[in-house]
Motif scaffolding. Sequence first.
Motif, mmCIF file in Angstrom:
data_model
loop_
_atom_site.group_PDB
_atom_site.id
_atom_site.type_symbol
_atom_site.label_atom_id
_atom_site.label_comp_id
_atom_site.label_asym_id
_atom_site.label_seq_id
_atom_site.Cartn_x
_atom_site.Cartn_y
_atom_site.Cartn_z
ATOM 1 N N ASP A 160 0.815 -1.211 0.000
ATOM 2 C CA ASP A 160 0.000 0.000 0.000
ATOM 3 C C ASP A 160 0.854 1.269 0.000
ATOM 4 O O ASP A 160 1.888 1.326 0.660
ATOM 5 N N ALA A 161 0.383 2.277 -0.713
ATOM 6 C CA ALA A 161 1.001 3.595 -0.608
ATOM 7 C C ALA A 161 0.573 4.209 0.727
ATOM 8 O O ALA A 161 -0.431 3.792 1.317
ATOM 9 N N ALA A 162 1.311 5.221 1.175
ATOM 10 C CA ALA A 162 1.003 5.843 2.469
ATOM 11 C C ALA A 162 -0.425 6.395 2.480
ATOM 12 O O ALA A 162 -1.181 6.171 3.433
ATOM 13 N N GLY A 163 -0.817 7.083 1.412
ATOM 14 C CA GLY A 163 -2.168 7.652 1.348
ATOM 15 C C GLY A 163 -3.234 6.568 1.341
ATOM 16 O O GLY A 163 -4.294 6.696 1.967
ATOM 17 N N GLU A 164 -2.924 5.485 0.624
ATOM 18 C CA GLU A 164 -3.840 4.340 0.556
ATOM 19 C C GLU A 164 -4.033 3.744 1.951
ATOM 20 O O GLU A 164 -5.153 3.373 2.340
ATOM 21 N N ALA A 165 -2.950 3.660 2.718
ATOM 22 C CA ALA A 165 -3.032 3.136 4.080
ATOM 23 C C ALA A 165 -3.917 4.042 4.934
ATOM 24 O O ALA A 165 -4.749 3.558 5.711
ATOM 25 N N PHE A 166 -3.761 5.354 4.777
ATOM 26 C CA PHE A 166 -4.645 6.295 5.483
ATOM 27 C C PHE A 166 -6.100 6.041 5.086
ATOM 28 O O PHE A 166 -6.991 5.979 5.941
ATOM 29 N N ASP A 167 -6.340 5.907 3.778
ATOM 30 C CA ASP A 167 -7.720 5.756 3.307
ATOM 31 C C ASP A 167 -8.342 4.452 3.811
ATOM 32 O O ASP A 167 -9.496 4.423 4.236
ATOM 33 N N LYS A 168 -7.574 3.358 3.746
ATOM 34 C CA LYS A 168 -8.121 2.061 4.171
ATOM 35 C C LYS A 168 -8.359 2.019 5.674
ATOM 36 O O LYS A 168 -9.377 1.497 6.147
ATOM 37 N N THR A 169 -7.424 2.573 6.437
ATOM 38 C CA THR A 169 -7.582 2.573 7.887
ATOM 39 C C THR A 169 -8.759 3.459 8.291
ATOM 40 O O THR A 169 -9.510 3.137 9.209
ATOM 41 N N ALA A 170 -8.932 4.558 7.567
ATOM 42 C CA ALA A 170 -10.068 5.444 7.851
ATOM 43 C C ALA A 170 -11.385 4.689 7.666
ATOM 44 O O ALA A 170 -12.323 4.823 8.456
ATOM 45 N N LYS A 171 -11.430 3.890 6.617
ATOM 46 C CA LYS A 171 -12.636 3.101 6.338
ATOM 47 C C LYS A 171 -12.920 2.147 7.498
ATOM 48 O O LYS A 171 -14.064 2.022 7.955
ATOM 49 N N LEU A 172 -11.856 1.487 7.968
ATOM 50 C CA LEU A 172 -11.999 0.563 9.101
ATOM 51 C C LEU A 172 -12.548 1.263 10.327
ATOM 52 O O LEU A 172 -13.324 0.705 11.096
ATOM 53 N N LEU A 173 -12.122 2.507 10.508
ATOM 54 C CA LEU A 173 -12.547 3.261 11.693
ATOM 55 C C LEU A 173 -13.901 3.930 11.478
ATOM 56 O O LEU A 173 -14.374 4.668 12.337
ATOM 57 N N GLY A 174 -14.485 3.678 10.303
ATOM 58 C CA GLY A 174 -15.796 4.252 10.019
ATOM 59 C C GLY A 174 -15.741 5.736 9.693
ATOM 60 O O GLY A 174 -16.733 6.446 9.811
ATOM 61 N N LEU A 175 -14.561 6.215 9.271
ATOM 62 C CA LEU A 175 -14.433 7.625 8.891
ATOM 63 C C LEU A 175 -14.702 7.740 7.401
ATOM 64 O O LEU A 175 -14.653 6.773 6.671
ATOM 65 N N GLY A 176 -14.953 8.927 6.958
ATOM 66 C CA GLY A 176 -15.307 9.100 5.553
ATOM 67 C C GLY A 176 -14.113 9.048 4.621
ATOM 68 O O GLY A 176 -12.980 8.821 5.035
ATOM 69 N N ALA A 193 0.128 8.101 23.813
ATOM 70 C CA ALA A 193 0.836 7.108 24.632
ATOM 71 C C ALA A 193 0.073 5.787 24.752
ATOM 72 O O ALA A 193 0.611 4.792 25.209
ATOM 73 N N ARG A 194 -1.200 5.765 24.320
ATOM 74 C CA ARG A 194 -2.021 4.580 24.609
ATOM 75 C C ARG A 194 -1.629 3.350 23.771
ATOM 76 O O ARG A 194 -1.461 2.265 24.316
ATOM 77 N N PHE A 195 -1.495 3.520 22.466
ATOM 78 C CA PHE A 195 -1.115 2.378 21.610
ATOM 79 C C PHE A 195 0.161 2.719 20.857
ATOM 80 O O PHE A 195 0.363 3.857 20.457
ATOM 81 N N LYS A 196 1.003 1.683 20.677
ATOM 82 C CA LYS A 196 2.193 1.868 19.823
ATOM 83 C C LYS A 196 2.102 0.887 18.671
ATOM 84 O O LYS A 196 2.081 -0.313 18.879
ATOM 85 N N PHE A 197 1.998 1.416 17.452
ATOM 86 C CA PHE A 197 2.022 0.556 16.269
ATOM 87 C C PHE A 197 3.461 0.452 15.775
ATOM 88 O O PHE A 197 4.245 1.380 15.964
ATOM 89 N N PRO A 198 3.807 -0.667 15.115
ATOM 90 C CA PRO A 198 5.186 -0.808 14.624
ATOM 91 C C PRO A 198 5.450 0.165 13.472
ATOM 92 O O PRO A 198 4.513 0.603 12.812
ATOM 93 N N GLN A 199 6.723 0.476 13.276
ATOM 94 C CA GLN A 199 7.114 1.299 12.124
ATOM 95 C C GLN A 199 7.734 0.344 11.103
ATOM 96 O O GLN A 199 8.906 -0.001 11.205
ATOM 97 N N PRO A 200 6.922 -0.096 10.120
ATOM 98 C CA PRO A 200 7.325 -1.202 9.260
ATOM 99 C C PRO A 200 8.641 -0.965 8.513
ATOM 100 O O PRO A 200 8.850 0.107 7.961
ATOM 101 N N MET A 201 9.493 -1.977 8.542
ATOM 102 C CA MET A 201 10.749 -2.016 7.798
ATOM 103 C C MET A 201 11.775 -0.979 8.231
ATOM 104 O O MET A 201 12.709 -0.686 7.496
ATOM 105 N N GLY A 213 0.541 -3.804 6.564
ATOM 106 C CA GLY A 213 0.400 -4.464 7.870
ATOM 107 C C GLY A 213 -0.253 -3.578 8.925
ATOM 108 O O GLY A 213 -0.834 -4.076 9.897
ATOM 109 N N LEU A 214 -0.164 -2.268 8.740
ATOM 110 C CA LEU A 214 -0.727 -1.356 9.746
ATOM 111 C C LEU A 214 -2.244 -1.474 9.836
ATOM 112 O O LEU A 214 -2.833 -1.256 10.889
ATOM 113 N N LYS A 215 -2.860 -1.840 8.699
ATOM 114 C CA LYS A 215 -4.324 -2.065 8.694
ATOM 115 C C LYS A 215 -4.682 -3.145 9.705
ATOM 116 O O LYS A 215 -5.629 -3.003 10.476
#
Length: 336
Positions: A160-176, A193-201, A213-215
Amino acid sequence: MRVLGIESSCDETGVAVYDSGAGLLAHAVHSQVELHAPYGGVVPELASRDHIRRVLPLARQVLDAASLGDSPPEAIAYTAGPGLAGALLVGAATAGALALGWGIPKLGVHHMEGHLLAPLLEPDPPAFPFVALLVSGGHTQLVAVRAIGDYRMLGESRDDAAGEAFDKTAKLLGLGYPGGPAIAKLAATGDPARFKFPQPMTDRPGLEFSFSGLKTFAINTLAEHGPAAGADIARAFEEAVVGTLRVKCRRAVAATGFRRLVVAGGVGANRRLRTVLHEIGRQEGFTVHFPRLEFCTDNGAMIAHVGALRLAAGLREEDGFTIRPRWPMDELPPLP
Ligand code: KG4
Ligand code: ZN
């Protein structure tokens, strides 16, 4: 040379007039966000039809605003690719017809080269050479730029491109749609501070990216903590993308020895990214250049600008018109 530029590769119709001497004379963008919003993403056929409706009225408006008098522009540039085929065809056919009618030359230009050189539209443009980070809905690329047309790919996304990852994750979160601005807005209210996601590669050498993978992280965190955690998830996601881009940009600048970093494409509008990259530039002693916010996302100005550079160097397209929905940037001809 005064060039009319037409952008229609995705969900924005953009038109501009750029003058090689005087700079940008006028520009306007029509966004299709509202048209596609009910579908949660861009519907290609609707995009093409809307470009058809918008492109000529927008061109008239921009030509009026540019006050060219009775004289037409001296050349036309349009986005030939990469992008949605039907959408590209609208800009290409319009440019072809106008060029024929006015008896002026035209040229199909590369959308990502438009993004790449958009920071040169700003009052304090970066000198060559520089490292460019291109981050849009379709691309995440680090490019070594020595001159116009001299582009060496340093690394890009494997999925995924960075923007694509934003768009797909937004969809998962029910955002427009579009997801980037929606996530950024929600993330601003989230707890970093609540969640730490990995910084891939980032844990291995190299300049490649992988954002898909961030999705999964977002899905799992959402399943575990529920929708009330949305803002904190958005924040963790944004931090992971921005942190990854930070590490790779710093590496790319060090690897090339260049002292300038240029950031372009829709995700370049992300405020957190802008802050973090400026910070790292200050720490490491390189300058960081962004286009103004409206020229990060798709627009006609960047197309008129890159068209003017190439047309002024003598490049043009003879008969007919070309679109290249897929067009690797390193296949671009250098300036003569
Ligand atoms: O360059 P662009 O307008 O179109 C393409 O050529 O793809 O980029 C659009 C992408 C979308 O994925 C959108 O979600 C993202 O840029 N975007 C952002 C922001 N504004 C737009 N991503 C993160 N933060 C933003 N503020
Ligand atoms: Zn774009």
